[in-house]
Design a protein around this motif. Structure first.
Motif, PDB file in Angstrom:
ATOM      1  N   GLU A  17     -52.546  99.495  64.925  1.00 52.59           N
ATOM      2  CA  GLU A  17     -52.984  99.863  63.274  1.00 52.59           C
ATOM      3  C   GLU A  17     -52.303  97.909  62.735  1.00 52.59           C
ATOM      4  OE1 GLU A  17     -52.422 101.931  59.331  1.00 52.59           O
ATOM      5  OE2 GLU A  17     -52.160 102.998  60.891  1.00 52.59           O
ATOM      6  N   THR A  18     -53.139  97.315  62.150  1.00 53.03           N
ATOM      7  CA  THR A  18     -52.730  96.247  61.747  1.00 53.03           C
ATOM      8  C   THR A  18     -52.357  96.571  59.908  1.00 53.03           C
ATOM      9  OG1 THR A  18     -54.788  95.072  62.325  1.00 53.03           O
ATOM     10  CG2 THR A  18     -53.767  94.115  60.256  1.00 53.03           C
ATOM     11  N   CYS A  19     -50.763  95.675  59.946  1.00 53.40           N
ATOM     12  CA  CYS A  19     -50.442  96.007  58.767  1.00 53.40           C
ATOM     13  C   CYS A  19     -50.492  94.916  57.352  1.00 53.40           C
ATOM     14  CB  CYS A  19     -48.790  96.237  58.625  1.00 53.40           C
ATOM     15  SG  CYS A  19     -47.758  95.766  56.857  1.00 53.40           S
ATOM     16  N   VAL A  20     -51.224  95.696  56.386  1.00 57.14           N
ATOM     17  CA  VAL A  20     -52.145  94.597  55.500  1.00 57.14           C
ATOM     18  C   VAL A  20     -50.947  93.153  55.006  1.00 57.14           C
ATOM     19  CG1 VAL A  20     -53.930  96.232  54.871  1.00 57.14           C
ATOM     20  CG2 VAL A  20     -51.674  96.213  53.899  1.00 57.14           C
ATOM     21  N   ILE A  21     -49.434  93.213  55.104  1.00 57.13           N
ATOM     22  CA  ILE A  21     -48.834  92.391  54.382  1.00 57.13           C
ATOM     23  C   ILE A  21     -48.263  91.084  55.607  1.00 57.13           C
ATOM     24  CG2 ILE A  21     -46.292  91.951  53.898  1.00 57.13           C
ATOM     25  CD1 ILE A  21     -46.431  95.217  51.959  1.00 57.13           C
ATOM     26  N   CYS A  22     -47.729  91.615  56.956  1.00 57.02           N
ATOM     27  CA  CYS A  22     -47.519  90.518  57.999  1.00 57.02           C
ATOM     28  C   CYS A  22     -48.751  90.002  58.605  1.00 57.02           C
ATOM     29  CB  CYS A  22     -45.769  91.492  58.909  1.00 57.02           C
ATOM     30  SG  CYS A  22     -46.561  92.383  59.370  1.00 57.02           S
ATOM     31  N   PHE A  23     -49.368  91.389  59.156  1.00 58.73           N
ATOM     32  CA  PHE A  23     -50.748  91.311  59.360  1.00 58.73           C
ATOM     33  C   PHE A  23     -49.916  91.223  61.209  1.00 58.73           C
ATOM     34  CE2 PHE A  23     -52.330  89.012  56.092  1.00 58.73           C
ATOM     35  CZ  PHE A  23     -53.431  89.242  55.076  1.00 58.73           C
ATOM     36  N   GLU A  24     -49.945  92.176  60.947  1.00 52.97           N
ATOM     37  CA  GLU A  24     -49.801  92.453  62.871  1.00 52.97           C
ATOM     38  C   GLU A  24     -49.979  93.467  62.943  1.00 52.97           C
ATOM     39  OE1 GLU A  24     -47.517  90.206  64.944  1.00 52.97           O
ATOM     40  OE2 GLU A  24     -47.390  88.621  63.776  1.00 52.97           O
ATOM     41  N   ASP A  25     -50.013  93.371  64.757  1.00 51.07           N
ATOM     42  CA  ASP A  25     -50.854  94.942  64.588  1.00 51.07           C
ATOM     43  C   ASP A  25     -49.786  95.662  65.392  1.00 51.07           C
ATOM     44  OD1 ASP A  25     -53.580  93.635  64.528  1.00 51.07           O
ATOM     45  OD2 ASP A  25     -53.561  93.435  66.668  1.00 51.07           O
ATOM     46  N   ILE A  26     -49.089  97.031  64.803  1.00 51.39           N
ATOM     47  CA  ILE A  26     -48.252  97.953  65.239  1.00 51.39           C
ATOM     48  C   ILE A  26     -48.670  99.229  65.252  1.00 51.39           C
ATOM     49  CG2 ILE A  26     -46.332  98.683  63.638  1.00 51.39           C
ATOM     50  CD1 ILE A  26     -46.161  95.731  63.472  1.00 51.39           C
ATOM     51  N   ASP A  27     -47.399  99.661  66.234  1.00 56.84           N
ATOM     52  CA  ASP A  27     -48.052 101.248  66.384  1.00 56.84           C
ATOM     53  C   ASP A  27     -48.038 102.381  65.375  1.00 56.84           C
ATOM     54  OD1 ASP A  27     -48.262 101.216  69.459  1.00 56.84           O
ATOM     55  OD2 ASP A  27     -46.074 100.666  69.782  1.00 56.84           O
ATOM     56  N   VAL A  28     -49.192 103.035  65.435  1.00 61.86           N
ATOM     57  CA  VAL A  28     -49.429 103.727  64.349  1.00 61.86           C
ATOM     58  C   VAL A  28     -47.972 104.698  63.980  1.00 61.86           C
ATOM     59  CG1 VAL A  28     -51.434 104.400  64.458  1.00 61.86           C
ATOM     60  CG2 VAL A  28     -50.148 106.104  66.004  1.00 61.86           C
ATOM     61  N   GLU A  29     -47.012 104.465  65.102  1.00 66.28           N
ATOM     62  CA  GLU A  29     -45.315 105.652  64.278  1.00 66.28           C
ATOM     63  C   GLU A  29     -45.113 104.923  64.008  1.00 66.28           C
ATOM     64  OE1 GLU A  29     -47.010 105.172  67.446  1.00 66.28           O
ATOM     65  OE2 GLU A  29     -47.931 107.126  68.674  1.00 66.28           O
ATOM     66  N   LYS A  30     -45.028 103.544  64.292  1.00 69.24           N
ATOM     67  CA  LYS A  30     -43.956 102.395  63.416  1.00 69.24           C
ATOM     68  C   LYS A  30     -44.966 102.486  61.992  1.00 69.24           C
ATOM     69  CE  LYS A  30     -41.192 101.361  67.417  1.00 69.24           C
ATOM     70  NZ  LYS A  30     -41.342 100.041  68.258  1.00 69.24           N
ATOM     71  N   MET A  31     -45.925 102.700  61.359  1.00 64.51           N
ATOM     72  CA  MET A  31     -46.127 102.669  60.431  1.00 64.51           C
ATOM     73  C   MET A  31     -45.627 103.775  58.937  1.00 64.51           C
ATOM     74  SD  MET A  31     -48.031  99.655  60.489  1.00 64.51           S
ATOM     75  CE  MET A  31     -49.656 100.147  58.844  1.00 64.51           C
ATOM     76  N   PHE A  32     -45.790 103.223  58.282  1.00 62.91           N
ATOM     77  CA  PHE A  32     -45.543 103.981  57.100  1.00 62.91           C
ATOM     78  C   PHE A  32     -46.204 104.791  55.640  1.00 62.91           C
ATOM     79  CE2 PHE A  32     -43.483 104.581  52.686  1.00 62.91           C
ATOM     80  CZ  PHE A  32     -42.595 105.587  53.151  1.00 62.91           C
ATOM     81  N   LEU A  33     -46.691 105.966  55.691  1.00 58.94           N
ATOM     82  CA  LEU A  33     -47.551 106.341  54.626  1.00 58.94           C
ATOM     83  C   LEU A  33     -46.839 106.468  53.647  1.00 58.94           C
ATOM     84  CD1 LEU A  33     -50.467 108.046  54.996  1.00 58.94           C
ATOM     85  CD2 LEU A  33     -49.160 109.076  53.929  1.00 58.94           C
ATOM     86  N   VAL A  34     -47.204 106.360  53.008  1.00 58.71           N
ATOM     87  CA  VAL A  34     -46.786 106.440  50.617  1.00 58.71           C
ATOM     88  C   VAL A  34     -47.348 107.828  50.585  1.00 58.71           C
ATOM     89  CG1 VAL A  34     -46.275 105.758  48.473  1.00 58.71           C
ATOM     90  CG2 VAL A  34     -46.549 104.333  50.537  1.00 58.71           C
ATOM     91  N   ASP A  35     -46.627 108.422  50.390  1.00 57.25           N
ATOM     92  CA  ASP A  35     -47.130 109.731  50.033  1.00 57.25           C
ATOM     93  C   ASP A  35     -47.503 109.867  48.623  1.00 57.25           C
ATOM     94  OD1 ASP A  35     -46.393 111.045  51.868  1.00 57.25           O
ATOM     95  OD2 ASP A  35     -44.046 112.197  51.522  1.00 57.25           O
ATOM     96  N   GLY A  36     -48.817 110.441  48.048  1.00 55.83           N
ATOM     97  CA  GLY A  36     -49.063 110.135  47.034  1.00 55.83           C
ATOM     98  C   GLY A  36     -51.091 109.450  46.940  1.00 55.83           C
ATOM     99  N   CYS A  37     -50.455 108.196  47.215  1.00 56.64           N
ATOM    100  CA  CYS A  37     -51.609 107.336  47.817  1.00 56.64           C
ATOM    101  C   CYS A  37     -52.204 106.698  49.080  1.00 56.64           C
ATOM    102  CB  CYS A  37     -50.762 105.848  46.351  1.00 56.64           C
ATOM    103  SG  CYS A  37     -49.365 104.921  47.337  1.00 56.64           S
TER     104      CYS A  37
END
Length: 214
Positions: A25-45
């Motif tokens: 998955e691409t992080c929209v801050i650093c634009f690096e392709d990251i494993d989804v397990e290392k992506m943080f999801l903000v609860d609520g939004c």
């Protein structure tokens, strides 16, 4: 859980690696392709960012004494500290917990344990409720029991508990404390420090405007 799975299914793609297939998955801050397990999801939004970017975001906010919210532009969702264990080191996690507690207590309700080795933050209401479990008439005497270290202190003069002594008598009997207070006031005058009108803590202007928010 359904919402999280749906989001991942829409923005992630499979990639072949030496260890087999993985979802990226691409992080929209650093634009690096990251494993989804290392992506943080903000609860609520449900905005998602990599652990590395979130750690930096949280660190900067904490160093500036700001309650941490989602980094997405104009998003006001507050970060739930209980979900940050995957990317925060223990010390930063503790600071974030403290910041959250400070933000939840109004300035007039805040009280800190006067013992230097403790300095725990409490609300006046909760510490009185806690003290009532151990002392009768604490509301009138001013005696309080710290919820962290367990030592008793005076809510009126913010000093260790002085049984059978008024606050003035205790202050006069502790000349070394008065000397320390005088030194602090002298240093504050020299450094142009000011006291917050709500919590009485010293404030130093290091940069920015002259407006102070407790």
């Amino acid at each position: 859980k359904f919402a999280r799975d749906a989001i991942v299914s829409q923005i992630a793609w499979p990639v072949e690696t030496s260890k087999g297939k993985s979802l990226k998955e691409t992080c929209v801050i650093c634009f690096e392709d990251i494993d989804v397990e290392k992506m943080f999801l903000v609860d609520g939004c449900y905005h998602r960012y990599c652990f590395s970017c979130m750690k930096q975001h949280v660190k900067v906010k904490l160093l500036n004494g700001i309650v941490v919210t989602c980094p997405h532009e104009e998003c006001k969702t507050e970060i739930n500290i209980a979900t940050c264990g995957n990317f925060l080191d223990p010390k930063l996690f503790e600071i974030m917990s403290q910041r959250r507690k400070e933000a939840s207590i109004t300035a007039t309700e805040k009280v800190y344990c006067p013992y230097p080795r403790c300095s725990a933050l409490m609300s006046k209401t909760e510490v009185l409720r806690h003290t009532n479990l151990f002392r009768v008439g604490a509301e009138h005497s001013g005696e309080r029991k710290c919820m962290k270290c367990g030592f008793f202190f005076c809510i009126n003069c913010k000093a260790p508990w002085h049984d059978n002594m008024t606050c003035n008598d205790y202050s006069r009997s502790n000349s070394h404390k008065r000397t320390g207070d005088a030194m602090l006031k002298s240093l504050a005058k020299q450094k142009l420090w000011r006291q917050c009108v709500k919590c009485s803590h010293m404030v130093e202007l290091s940069e920015g405007c002259y407006h102070i928010t407790c």
